[in-house]
Scaffold this motif. Sequence first.
Motif, PDB file in Angstrom:
ATOM      1  N   ARG A 166      -3.107  10.365   3.961  1.00 31.68           N
ATOM      2  CA  ARG A 166      -4.665   9.570   3.494  1.00 31.68           C
ATOM      3  C   ARG A 166      -4.458   8.225   3.491  1.00 31.68           C
ATOM      4  N   VAL A 167      -3.381   7.515   3.739  1.00 28.53           N
ATOM      5  CA  VAL A 167      -3.365   6.088   3.731  1.00 28.53           C
ATOM      6  C   VAL A 167      -3.232   5.635   5.165  1.00 28.53           C
ATOM      7  N   ARG A 198     -15.605   1.493  10.676  1.00 28.86           N
ATOM      8  CA  ARG A 198     -15.055   1.454   9.130  1.00 28.86           C
ATOM      9  C   ARG A 198     -14.126   0.469   8.885  1.00 28.86           C
ATOM     10  N   LEU A 244       0.862  -1.186   0.002  1.00 30.49           N
ATOM     11  CA  LEU A 244       0.031  -0.042   0.063  1.00 30.49           C
ATOM     12  C   LEU A 244       1.004   1.423  -0.006  1.00 30.49           C
ATOM     13  N   PRO A 264      -5.779   7.154   8.508  1.00 28.98           N
ATOM     14  CA  PRO A 264      -7.179   6.628   8.174  1.00 28.98           C
ATOM     15  C   PRO A 264      -7.094   5.025   8.639  1.00 28.98           C
ATOM     16  N   LEU A 265      -6.051   4.301   8.274  1.00 27.29           N
ATOM     17  CA  LEU A 265      -5.838   2.893   8.538  1.00 27.29           C
ATOM     18  C   LEU A 265      -5.624   2.582  10.245  1.00 27.29           C
TER      19      LEU A 265
END
Lengths: 340, 290
Positions: B210-211, B289, B193, B214-215
């Motif tokens: 952005r990666v 989520r 990723l 959030p994760l």
Amino acid sequence: MALIEIRGLVKAFGPVKAVDGINLDIESGEFITLLGPSGSGKTTVLRMVAGFEDPDAGQITLDGKDITHLAPFDRNVNTVFQDYALFPHMSVQENVEYGLRTRKVPKAQRAKQALEAIESVKLSHTADRLPHQLSGGQRQRIALARALVLRPQVLLLDEPLGALDRQLREEMQVELKRIQRDAGITFIFVTHDQDEAMRMSDRIVVFNHGRIEQVGTPQDVYERPATRFVAGFLGVSNLLEIPSAQSDTSKDATISIRPERIRLAPSSYQQRSGEVALGGRISEVAYLGSNTVFVVETDTGSRISVTTLNQELPTQGEGFGTGDRVLAVWQESQAAQISG
Amino acid sequence: MSTATESRPISTYLFRRPRVRLFSLLALPMTWIVGVYILSLFLLLITAFWYVDPFTSLVRPGFTLDNFQAVFTEPAYISTSLRTLWIALAVTILSVIFAVPLGLYMAKIAPAWLRNALAVAITLPLWAGYLVKIIAMRLVFTEEGFFNWLMAPFGIKGPGFSMPIVILTLTYLWFPYMALPVYTAIRQIPTNLFDASSDLGARGFMTIYRVVIPLITPAIIAGSVFTFSLSLGDYLAARFTGGATQMIGSMIAANINLNPPMAAAFSMVPITFVVIYLMVARRTGSLERM
């Protein structure tokens, strides 16, 4: 000048030389496949073109510009990863928009381009879904759309079909080829599957132990394998040592002859000019439906494989069986000289 | 030698009676949770409605909202609540700012031996006593302390015991609770990723924003429950490294003998903050989520 020129590329991981001095030119618009067994260096070459690995030595130029040590985000190439590498927390559309976002494309235009790309892989109805809600084949297409939406000069594909089942894989092979033709983008495709390489490629680069064994069209590498490795890796081949007396050169030579180019004849058969015939005994017969594979133990001590296409219903009592004495016959021009 | 026919009366009795079995399983933990945890909190809440007899200074059971009214109207209480909230938020944010790059380095860059060494280094302070760490910070930032000695050649003088030092001390105390979940979460992000993000044109900060963030949001929230709520309730850090800095805990400690009902009412404030915080975290959807 070729679109991509690779010169003297070397990459070692610890004591292991994964890539050991590679030279390769890749033309614009070409579908080129890096083929080889696992650990042969093909993926490492791809990752160096993408910028994920920094070469120890050598040079890579793209469109005349040296990109050897540029970061991935400074190269006009994009990658489709083996396990897709979709961002799990982003919807399909957000995934496809990601690259446009990094290029500061305005929001409305970004959405428009992303939706077009999603439509081009026929998945418009999935735009709002999360990756885990898609099937493997759908994820594959989204990964493709995410890379293609950026209109890269070169698309790198790292065993992209490896995780798909056979039927889906064959559909995607046709699809990929169509997309490549339509977009006119150079594809560098990595696989260990020789059928896939033969089916899709304009040219195949055969890797082994970090080196290139042969570069050529699928026909070149199949019909005129340059080395023993290539002859054995692409399809089945019979490698036979020809004593110097019979060969063109003064040295002993090796020839490669494909099983389907050999036919079996009764031992009484009179050999014509231009033909080679080896006497032997059939040791195995395998009926595979569309064809039958015979293994012949020759009098000179080799084992050769002979494939015959079953064009008609076999008649009872006809044909050769285990233990029969036969001649394996082929046209001399059908065999390829192997150098290494 | 046990045989199939050997009698085991207790096991047989329990096997046939699921309710009794459930009771024997839960009796101890339920006594603990209901009897000690919940009951003591409930008693605290009740006490908050009692009052102190002005003549005898004794606590009288009764019902008055004066204590709660004071919490919401007395400027000293309001400013202390807000200051404590701010300190707890600052500690949490500071912990995240330290934990994310450290976690990235440990999970994705460091060789295995260094990763293990750092994991030990992060947890090491947990082995030392709580007061020991506060005293250590006190020694560093005292007038003749290490910080001033180190910075003197550059003409820099530390702030002395004050709110920034309280924030630093609390960050020092609670950082492991943020660093460990964040590191674990980053380790679970597939390496490709990161490759994909840079391949698509993102530089380091965009990939983190952005990666990565959030994760790992669930891990940050899990960590922040500790850094935030432990900071809200603390008072020894303020007492020993805060100078004049007052926190909710310091005021509760000051009231606990003079006016226990007032202390009880005030102790509801950090609990309320934590409940609100968790509800906001739930609202953002970042807990679901994943």
